[in-house]
Motif scaffolding. Structure first.
Motif, short mmCIF file in Angstrom:
data_model
loop_
_atom_site.label_atom_id
_atom_site.label_comp_id
_atom_site.label_asym_id
_atom_site.label_seq_id
_atom_site.Cartn_x
_atom_site.Cartn_y
_atom_site.Cartn_z
N VAL A 114 -21.68 5.08 -28.81
CA VAL A 114 -20.74 4.18 -28.08
C VAL A 114 -20.57 5.32 -26.87
CG1 VAL A 114 -18.29 3.18 -27.84
CG2 VAL A 114 -20.12 2.88 -29.92
N GLU A 115 -20.58 4.98 -25.58
CA GLU A 115 -20.11 5.74 -24.65
C GLU A 115 -19.14 5.17 -23.80
OE1 GLU A 115 -22.15 8.11 -20.75
OE2 GLU A 115 -23.22 7.29 -22.60
N GLU A 116 -18.00 5.84 -23.51
CA GLU A 116 -16.96 5.23 -22.57
C GLU A 116 -17.33 5.64 -20.90
OE1 GLU A 116 -12.37 6.47 -21.62
OE2 GLU A 116 -12.91 6.32 -23.82
N ILE A 117 -17.35 4.45 -20.36
CA ILE A 117 -17.83 4.65 -18.80
C ILE A 117 -16.69 4.10 -17.80
CG2 ILE A 117 -20.36 4.66 -19.38
CD1 ILE A 117 -20.66 1.86 -18.46
N GLY A 118 -15.66 3.32 -18.37
CA GLY A 118 -14.86 2.76 -17.49
C GLY A 118 -15.29 1.58 -17.06
N VAL A 119 -14.59 1.00 -15.94
CA VAL A 119 -14.97 -0.37 -15.44
C VAL A 119 -16.19 -0.22 -14.52
CG1 VAL A 119 -13.78 -2.24 -14.16
CG2 VAL A 119 -12.49 -1.03 -15.74
N VAL A 120 -16.86 -1.22 -14.60
CA VAL A 120 -17.97 -1.08 -13.57
C VAL A 120 -17.72 -1.99 -12.79
CG1 VAL A 120 -20.64 -1.60 -13.53
CG2 VAL A 120 -19.62 -0.54 -15.54
N ARG A 121 -18.02 -1.62 -11.41
CA ARG A 121 -17.95 -2.31 -10.30
C ARG A 121 -19.26 -2.54 -9.33
NH1 ARG A 121 -12.67 -0.05 -10.65
NH2 ARG A 121 -11.19 -1.25 -11.13
N VAL A 122 -19.35 -3.70 -8.68
CA VAL A 122 -20.48 -3.53 -7.85
C VAL A 122 -19.87 -2.97 -6.61
CG1 VAL A 122 -21.91 -5.14 -6.37
CG2 VAL A 122 -21.31 -5.97 -8.75
N GLN A 123 -20.85 -2.10 -5.97
CA GLN A 123 -20.51 -1.42 -4.85
C GLN A 123 -21.29 -1.92 -3.61
OE1 GLN A 123 -21.01 2.79 -5.17
NE2 GLN A 123 -19.51 2.94 -6.97
N SER A 124 -20.70 -2.09 -2.53
CA SER A 124 -21.39 -2.69 -1.38
C SER A 124 -22.01 -1.52 -0.32
CB SER A 124 -20.57 -3.37 -0.33
OG SER A 124 -19.39 -2.57 0.09
#
Length: 75
Positions: A64-74
Motif C-alpha cells: 500500500v502506497e500513499e500518493i495523495g489525491v490524483v488530479r488530471v492536469q491540463s
C-alpha cells in the motif's frame, strides 16, 4: 496465476475500498508486488473489517502506497 492476472481479477474490488485511487504492479525488496495506491493511509483500527486492504491476494504480496489525491492536469 500470474501477478498481472491477479491484479486484473481483483482491481475493481480493491478500487471500491476507502481511499483507494489506483492498483498496479510494482516491486518491493526485489520482488514483484501488487501496488494499491491510496490518498492517505488509515490505521486498521479505524476501518471496518470489509474495508481493510489484504496483505496478500492469491499468494502475491500487496504494497500500500500513499500518493495523495490524483488530479488530471491540463497541458
Amino acid at each position: 496465476m500470474s501477478i498481472a492476472s491477479v491484479r486484473r481479477k481483483y482491481e475493481q474490488e480493491l478500487m471500491r475500498l476507502p481511499n483507494v485511487n489506483g492498483v498496479g504492479i510494482g516491486e518491493k525488496a526485489g520482488k514483484a508486488v501488487i501496488k494499491v495506491f491510496v490518498t492517505h493511509k488509515v490505521p486498521v483500527t479505524d476501518l471496518q473489517p470489509h474495508e481493510v486492504i489484504p496483505s496478500t491476494i492469491e499468494g502475491w504480496e500487496i504494497d500500500v502506497e500513499e500518493i495523495g489525491v490524483v488530479r488530471v492536469q491540463s497541458r
